[in-house]
Design a protein around this motif. Structure first.
Motif, mmCIF file in Angstrom:
data_model
loop_
_atom_site.group_PDB
_atom_site.id
_atom_site.type_symbol
_atom_site.label_atom_id
_atom_site.label_comp_id
_atom_site.label_asym_id
_atom_site.label_seq_id
_atom_site.Cartn_x
_atom_site.Cartn_y
_atom_site.Cartn_z
ATOM 1 N N ALA A 10 55.134 -12.650 19.847
ATOM 2 C CA ALA A 10 55.175 -12.191 18.457
ATOM 3 C C ALA A 10 56.559 -11.644 18.163
ATOM 4 C CB ALA A 10 54.111 -11.126 18.212
ATOM 5 N N SER A 11 56.944 -11.668 16.891
ATOM 6 C CA SER A 11 58.247 -11.143 16.490
ATOM 7 C C SER A 11 58.254 -9.616 16.569
ATOM 8 C CB SER A 11 58.580 -11.583 15.065
ATOM 9 O OG SER A 11 58.713 -12.982 14.997
ATOM 10 N N LEU A 12 59.394 -9.092 16.944
ATOM 11 C CA LEU A 12 59.544 -7.644 17.087
ATOM 12 C C LEU A 12 59.800 -6.984 15.742
ATOM 13 C CD1 LEU A 12 60.101 -4.981 18.675
ATOM 14 C CD2 LEU A 12 62.470 -5.750 18.869
ATOM 15 N N ASP A 13 58.995 -5.991 15.407
ATOM 16 C CA ASP A 13 59.262 -5.074 14.303
ATOM 17 C C ASP A 13 59.772 -3.792 14.945
ATOM 18 O OD1 ASP A 13 59.337 -3.240 12.262
ATOM 19 O OD2 ASP A 13 57.244 -3.507 11.645
ATOM 20 N N PRO A 14 61.072 -3.497 14.820
ATOM 21 C CA PRO A 14 61.628 -2.336 15.530
ATOM 22 C C PRO A 14 60.874 -1.037 15.289
ATOM 23 C CG PRO A 14 63.390 -3.665 14.606
ATOM 24 C CD PRO A 14 62.105 -4.230 14.072
ATOM 25 N N ALA A 15 60.245 -0.899 14.138
ATOM 26 C CA ALA A 15 59.545 0.349 13.829
ATOM 27 C C ALA A 15 58.358 0.581 14.755
ATOM 28 C CB ALA A 15 59.075 0.340 12.377
ATOM 29 N N THR A 16 57.798 -0.494 15.303
ATOM 30 C CA THR A 16 56.586 -0.361 16.119
ATOM 31 C C THR A 16 56.856 0.261 17.491
ATOM 32 O OG1 THR A 16 56.805 -2.598 17.034
ATOM 33 C CG2 THR A 16 55.541 -2.353 14.984
ATOM 34 N N VAL A 17 58.110 0.286 17.928
ATOM 35 C CA VAL A 17 58.408 0.855 19.243
ATOM 36 C C VAL A 17 58.930 2.287 19.154
ATOM 37 C CG1 VAL A 17 58.847 -1.409 20.245
ATOM 38 C CG2 VAL A 17 60.759 -0.094 19.303
ATOM 39 N N LEU A 18 58.994 2.818 17.947
ATOM 40 C CA LEU A 18 59.433 4.192 17.745
ATOM 41 C C LEU A 18 58.221 5.121 17.668
ATOM 42 C CD1 LEU A 18 62.161 3.575 15.008
ATOM 43 C CD2 LEU A 18 62.533 3.934 17.461
ATOM 44 N N ASP A 19 58.424 6.382 18.040
ATOM 45 C CA ASP A 19 57.377 7.411 17.923
ATOM 46 C C ASP A 19 56.058 6.949 18.529
ATOM 47 O OD1 ASP A 19 59.165 9.076 16.507
ATOM 48 O OD2 ASP A 19 58.711 8.003 14.650
ATOM 49 N N ARG A 20 56.123 6.442 19.745
ATOM 50 C CA ARG A 20 54.921 5.956 20.421
ATOM 51 C C ARG A 20 54.084 7.132 20.936
ATOM 52 N NH1 ARG A 20 59.112 3.567 22.871
ATOM 53 N NH2 ARG A 20 58.582 4.440 24.917
ATOM 54 N N GLU A 21 52.774 6.923 20.998
ATOM 55 C CA GLU A 21 51.884 7.932 21.536
ATOM 56 C C GLU A 21 51.993 7.964 23.066
ATOM 57 O OE1 GLU A 21 47.955 7.258 20.195
ATOM 58 O OE2 GLU A 21 48.434 7.544 18.062
ATOM 59 N N THR A 22 51.605 9.071 23.655
ATOM 60 C CA THR A 22 51.580 9.175 25.113
ATOM 61 C C THR A 22 50.677 8.090 25.681
ATOM 62 O OG1 THR A 22 51.881 11.565 24.971
ATOM 63 C CG2 THR A 22 51.038 10.681 27.062
ATOM 64 N N GLY A 23 51.177 7.397 26.665
ATOM 65 C CA GLY A 23 50.403 6.306 27.244
ATOM 66 C C GLY A 23 50.744 4.944 26.688
ATOM 67 N N SER A 24 51.504 4.906 25.610
ATOM 68 C CA SER A 24 51.958 3.641 25.028
ATOM 69 C C SER A 24 53.329 3.318 25.611
ATOM 70 C CB SER A 24 52.037 3.747 23.506
ATOM 71 O OG SER A 24 52.469 2.514 22.938
ATOM 72 N N LEU A 25 53.377 2.377 26.540
ATOM 73 C CA LEU A 25 54.594 2.120 27.303
ATOM 74 C C LEU A 25 55.414 0.991 26.687
ATOM 75 C CD1 LEU A 25 53.333 2.333 30.998
ATOM 76 C CD2 LEU A 25 54.048 4.173 29.453
ATOM 77 N N LEU A 26 56.736 1.131 26.829
ATOM 78 C CA LEU A 26 57.686 0.115 26.371
ATOM 79 C C LEU A 26 58.453 -0.402 27.576
ATOM 80 C CD1 LEU A 26 59.247 -1.401 24.118
ATOM 81 C CD2 LEU A 26 60.766 0.594 23.979
ATOM 82 N N ALA A 27 58.488 -1.717 27.731
ATOM 83 C CA ALA A 27 59.151 -2.326 28.890
ATOM 84 C C ALA A 27 60.184 -3.340 28.441
ATOM 85 C CB ALA A 27 58.121 -2.995 29.794
ATOM 86 N N PHE A 28 61.305 -3.387 29.176
ATOM 87 C CA PHE A 28 62.326 -4.420 29.024
ATOM 88 C C PHE A 28 62.336 -5.259 30.300
ATOM 89 C CE2 PHE A 28 65.521 -1.972 26.076
ATOM 90 C CZ PHE A 28 64.593 -2.043 25.045
ATOM 91 N N VAL A 29 62.382 -6.566 30.147
ATOM 92 C CA VAL A 29 62.583 -7.449 31.299
ATOM 93 C C VAL A 29 63.780 -8.354 31.022
ATOM 94 C CG1 VAL A 29 60.209 -7.461 32.169
ATOM 95 C CG2 VAL A 29 60.858 -9.075 30.373
ATOM 96 N N ASP A 30 64.639 -8.498 32.017
ATOM 97 C CA ASP A 30 65.834 -9.351 31.946
ATOM 98 C C ASP A 30 66.879 -8.816 30.973
ATOM 99 O OD1 ASP A 30 67.000 -11.624 33.157
ATOM 100 O OD2 ASP A 30 66.704 -12.811 31.332
ATOM 101 N N HIS A 31 66.766 -7.571 30.609
ATOM 102 C CA HIS A 31 67.783 -6.817 29.858
ATOM 103 C C HIS A 31 67.424 -5.354 30.030
ATOM 104 C CE1 HIS A 31 65.280 -6.239 25.989
ATOM 105 N NE2 HIS A 31 64.505 -6.876 26.863
ATOM 106 N N GLY A 32 68.308 -4.444 29.588
ATOM 107 C CA GLY A 32 68.023 -3.077 29.974
ATOM 108 C C GLY A 32 68.365 -1.956 29.025
ATOM 109 N N VAL A 33 69.112 -2.230 27.944
ATOM 110 C CA VAL A 33 69.614 -1.141 27.112
ATOM 111 C C VAL A 33 69.214 -1.350 25.660
ATOM 112 C CG1 VAL A 33 71.677 0.104 26.367
ATOM 113 C CG2 VAL A 33 71.595 -0.902 28.665
ATOM 114 N N PRO A 34 68.556 -0.386 25.024
ATOM 115 C CA PRO A 34 68.203 -0.528 23.605
ATOM 116 C C PRO A 34 69.428 -0.820 22.747
ATOM 117 C CG PRO A 34 67.085 1.365 24.557
ATOM 118 C CD PRO A 34 68.073 0.886 25.595
ATOM 119 N N GLY A 35 69.306 -1.842 21.907
ATOM 120 C CA GLY A 35 70.397 -2.194 21.009
ATOM 121 C C GLY A 35 71.382 -3.186 21.568
#
Length: 343
Positions: free
Chosen positions: A72-97
């Motif tokens: 699915a396409s990324l909506d940047p707003a969906t990865v901000l202000d996540r609740e505890t337990g909602s994990l964000l992972a990067f694979v094959d890259h490593g730095v936001p932005g």
């Protein structure tokens, strides 16, 4: 950190968002698929794989379609202000932005990558520049954690390792061979062949032809400008081919795609680190970098001129600036080489 550490972190999660880099390739896609399977085995029911950019390379499109990867396409707003337990992972890259559309400064929970980085910040980091593919790392996890390995996952990981190392010829280590041996039996041989030979669009062929025609060689370094193209992924394909020309040890291909200048570089010269060279040349105006033998970058077109001023003048300006920066970064002669053409 170990595979067990990753499993323990995932076991505490309510959901997992895996973000691929812009224009994800098989190494990124297979790694995301594998991480999703590991999360499922750890009890994470809600999982998603997101990306920005385009999946335009015919091999990448075939990978997604033939292996039925749910993206699915990324909506940047969906990865901000996540609740505890909602994990964000990067694979094959490593730095936001950087090579992604995640806002800078966003907290990341998991980073698994083999690309060069000065520093990575996450709760779980497995950063191994010495391995040939991120998929190699994920293959180790699948094996160590005894995750179910069906034909789809095995085929995805094996193809990614083969593609990232150019058939075990570039940046390969013992870990790639061991991973391939583990994946070989459950992988689908027919599907591997279909992934390796996808149909090529006419636009891609045209862009590669333009790169060949426009090549300019200075010493053992080849530069080529394809001008404006819709086929971003034709650039690395052209760089792969041009780097095999007799007398050429480093090839850099660039062109305008949408509102950005894209670059792709390949090198077999032990004296050159193309990732560092591209970073030195363009990090002040865009994103660039990569490995010693393989690298890429992108520069917003707005730094050159108003995008509305399209046409030959803009293409000429881009070529002048990019070639000058490349010449400085690679230590090339100020005298331009004459374009060479095949007989």
């Amino acid at each position: 950190m170990t595979a067990a550490d990753l499993r323990d972190l995932l076991a505490e999660a309510t959901d997992l968002t895996i973000v691929c880099h812009n224009n994800p390739d098989p190494d990124c896609l297979a790694s995301a698929l594998a991480l999703g399977r590991i999360a499922a085995a750890a009890g994470v029911d809600e999982r998603r794989i997101l990306y920005s950019g385009d999946i335009s390379h015919q091999q990448n499109r075939a990978f997604v379609n033939l292996l039925d990867v749910d993206l699915a396409s990324l909506d940047p707003a969906t990865v901000l202000d996540r609740e505890t337990g909602s994990l964000l992972a990067f694979v094959d890259h490593g730095v936001p932005g950087r090579n992604n559309r995640v806002p800078e400064g966003t907290p990341v929970d998991i980073v698994i990558d083999h690309h060069p980085h000065e520093a990575l910040d996450a709760r779980f980091v497995d950063h191994r520049e010495d391995v040939g593919a991120t998929a190699t790392i994920l293959t180790e996890y699948v094996r160590e954690l005894d995750v179910e390995l069906d034909a789809t996952l095995a085929t995805a990981l094996l193809f990614a390792i083969r593609r990232e190392t150019l058939g075990f010829l570039r940046g390969v280590t013992r870990a790639e061979y061991e991973g391939a041996a583990f994946l070989h039996e459950p992988a689908d041989a027919d599907l591997l062949r279909r992934l390796a030979s996808p149909a090529v669009t006419g636009a891609t062929a045209d862009a590669i032809a333009t790169a060949i025609e426009n090549r300019s060689i200075r010493g053992s370094t080849l530069l080529s400008n394809v001008g404006r193209t819709s086929e971003r992924d034709a650039l690395p394909q052209a760089a792969d081919y041009l780097a095999t020309l007799e007398g050429v040890e480093t090839a850099v291909v660039f062109g305008i795609v949408d509102e950005r200048v894209q670059l792709s570089a390949r090198s077999t010269d032990s004296r050159v680190h193309v990732g560092d060279a591209l970073a030195d040349a363009f990090d002040d105006v865009g994103n660039a970098g990569g490995h010693r033998e393989m690298a890429g970058g992108e520069i917003p077109l707005g730094i050159f001129a108003d995008p509305a001023a399209d046409g030959e003048t803009l293409c000429d300006l881009v070529e002048t600036v990019v070639v000058a920066r490349l010449a400085d970064a690679f230590g090339l002669s100020d005298v331009e080489g004459e374009a060479e053409t095949e007989e």
